[in-house]
Design a protein around this motif. Structure first.
Motif, PDB file in Angstrom:
ATOM      1  N   ASP A  10      67.368  10.748  -5.187  1.00 40.31           N
ATOM      2  CA  ASP A  10      67.057  11.880  -4.314  1.00 40.31           C
ATOM      3  C   ASP A  10      65.566  12.066  -4.073  1.00 40.31           C
ATOM      4  N   GLY A  11      64.740  11.444  -4.910  1.00 40.52           N
ATOM      5  CA  GLY A  11      63.299  11.590  -4.725  1.00 40.52           C
ATOM      6  C   GLY A  11      62.792  12.982  -5.034  1.00 40.52           C
ATOM      7  N   ARG A  31      68.866   5.101   1.407  1.00 42.38           N
ATOM      8  CA  ARG A  31      67.652   5.473   0.689  1.00 42.38           C
ATOM      9  C   ARG A  31      66.478   4.716   1.284  1.00 42.38           C
ATOM     10  N   THR A  32      65.426   5.424   1.612  1.00 40.06           N
ATOM     11  CA  THR A  32      64.240   4.764   2.146  1.00 40.06           C
ATOM     12  C   THR A  32      63.071   4.986   1.195  1.00 40.06           C
ATOM     13  N   ILE A  33      62.258   3.958   1.070  1.00 39.32           N
ATOM     14  CA  ILE A  33      61.023   4.069   0.275  1.00 39.32           C
ATOM     15  C   ILE A  33      59.909   3.394   1.078  1.00 39.32           C
ATOM     16  N   ILE A  79      60.345   8.531  -2.114  1.00 39.78           N
ATOM     17  CA  ILE A  79      61.776   8.197  -2.028  1.00 39.78           C
ATOM     18  C   ILE A  79      62.433   9.227  -1.112  1.00 39.78           C
ATOM     19  N   THR A  80      62.905   8.777   0.036  1.00 47.10           N
ATOM     20  CA  THR A  80      63.487   9.714   0.995  1.00 47.10           C
ATOM     21  C   THR A  80      64.907   9.301   1.357  1.00 47.10           C
ATOM     22  N   PRO A  81      65.902  10.067   0.896  1.00 46.24           N
ATOM     23  CA  PRO A  81      67.267   9.753   1.306  1.00 46.24           C
ATOM     24  C   PRO A  81      67.527  10.230   2.733  1.00 46.24           C
TER      25      PRO A  81
END
Ligand SMILES: *Cc1c(COP(=O)(O)O)cnc(C)c1O
Length: 399
Positions: free
Chosen positions: A190-191, A370-372, A329-331
């Motif tokens: 979830d970041g 999920r993006t990072i 960390i961006t869901p």
């Protein structure tokens, strides 16, 4: 074929069929050349939003030169566990550097973040009269460490401080000889960030100690990437500080930083440390150079956060739900397994790699991409990714 073999093969066939039917059959993707902000994955050039290479250090000339030099000076491997003859000056030097970086008396390097978490849970929680208290969304290595420890376990709902206090006031806690609260610093799915000031206050009030796993905060949070305890000004009140060398630091390994007696005890008792061979010198040299770069080039961390803020704002503007994220960390919440998988697949075809994370890794209905981002992404990389998120998101009716 013997009956024994049949029983294994029948088991494997049945398991693989059920994994496939659940969409959980894993095929490994292969990177050509470098792990970079734009990488070639399975033969396709994609904006890479999956890696933990936060500071883009895996390509840093100083890290590469340090690794090559260490091979020339010390060879390719240690051929031993640390307590026998697997400790070279280069291991000791990195540990001293990490302790200084973290502002603790000492530090100890393990083969991975996974093993250091397992080791600390197992070595510090040694009997049924100990209580290990864990956030429900802690990393798998903490869950496995808790299982290997002999302690009683109590799980509190994610970041729920009321529930944590209820556990700390319970009869089990009152009866416990030692109580350890363990949390991720930054949560990997979830970041979001652990409420460390509250956790530390509760720990102190109720006579517990605190272990923080900063796998996703090492190099990301706090001054020069020192981690979440430093970010909150709590370095001297978190007794067991775990970091990883596998993510932002750009090599592989994990470490624990704390008081000298904690480290001395782990050297003598931590099973992964004692029974598994030590890192090659090149890995230690890479990590040591990475710490230098984190001190010398703070602009990398600034760029990482600028990119994260830019990308998150862009996703929100497109109408996506980015959940509780407070970090790079961006869901991107989707809520349905098949849709999340289709989203990831279509983005990949369009040249953007964002991983789908589905049940059972996250709760049902919390399926997501999920993006990072990393410090190495250019605005053009991020703009392309945002354009494709918009295009494919509309195509799938998600926005
Ligand atoms: C990645 C990760 C680990 C494991 O670290 P490795 O060095 O890759 O073994 C531990 N904890 C968390 C929260 C992680 O995300």
């Amino acid at each position: 074929m013997t009956a024994k073999t049949d029983s294994l093969m029948d088991f494997l066939d049945a398991e693989l069929a059920s994994l496939k039917s659940e969409g959980r059959f894993a095929k490994l993707r292969v990177v050509t050349g470098h792990q970079a902000p734009v990488s070639v994955v399975d033969g396709r050039r994609v904006v890479n939003l999956t890696s933990n290479n936060y500071l883009d250090l895996t390509e840093h000339p100083k890290l590469k030169a340090a690794a090559k030099d260490a091979i020339d000076r010390c060879g390719t491997g240690t051929a031993a566990v640390r307590p026998i003859i697997g400790t070279m000056e280069i291991h000791r030097d990195l540990e001293e550097k990490l302790a200084k970086f973290k502002g603790t008396e000492a530090a100890l390097v393990f083969q991975s973040g996974f093993t250091v978490n397992v080791a600390c849970c197992q070595s510090l929680m040694t009997s049924e009269s100990d209580l290990l208290i864990s956030d429900a969304l802690n990393h798998a290595s903490i869950i496995d460490g808790a299982r290997l420890s002999k302690a009683k376990r109590a799980i509190y709902p994610h970041r729920d401080m009321k529930a944590l206090e209820t556990i700390l006031k319970s009869p089990d806690a009152a009866a416990a000889r030692r109580k350890m609260i363990v949390t991720d610093g930054v949560f990997s799915m979830d970041g979001d960030v652990a409420p460390l000031p509250d956790i530390v206050a509760l720990a102190e009030k109720h006579g517990a100690f605190v272990m923080v796993d900063d796998a996703h905060a090492s190099g990301v949070m706090g001054p020069n990437g020192r981690g979440t305890p430093a970010h909150f000004g709590l370095s001297d009140r978190v007794q067991v500080q775990i970091g990883t060398l596998s993510k932002a630091v750009g090599a592989v390994g994990g470490y624990v930083a704390g008081e000298r007696r904690l480290i001395d005890y782990l050297i003598a008792t931590a099973r992964p440390f004692i029974f598994s061979s030590s890192h090659p010198p090149s890995v230690m040299a890479t990590c040591s150079a990475a710490v230098d770069v984190m001190l010398e080039e703070p602009e990398r961390i600034r760029r990482l956060w600028d990119n994260a803020d830019y990308f998150k704002a862009g996703l929100k503007k497109l109408g996506f739900d980015t959940g509780a994220s407070e970090t790079p960390i961006t869901p991107v919440m989707v809520g349905d397994t098949a849709k999340a998988q289709a989203f990831s697949k279509r983005l990949f075809e369009e040249g953007v790699f964002a991983l789908s994370i589905c049940f059972p890794i996250v709760a049902r209905g919390k399926d997501r991409l999920r993006t990072i981002v990393s410090s190495g992404h250019t605005r053009a990389d991020l703009d392309l990714a945002l354009e494709k998120f918009g295009q494919v998101g509309r195509e799938l009716g998600l926005i």
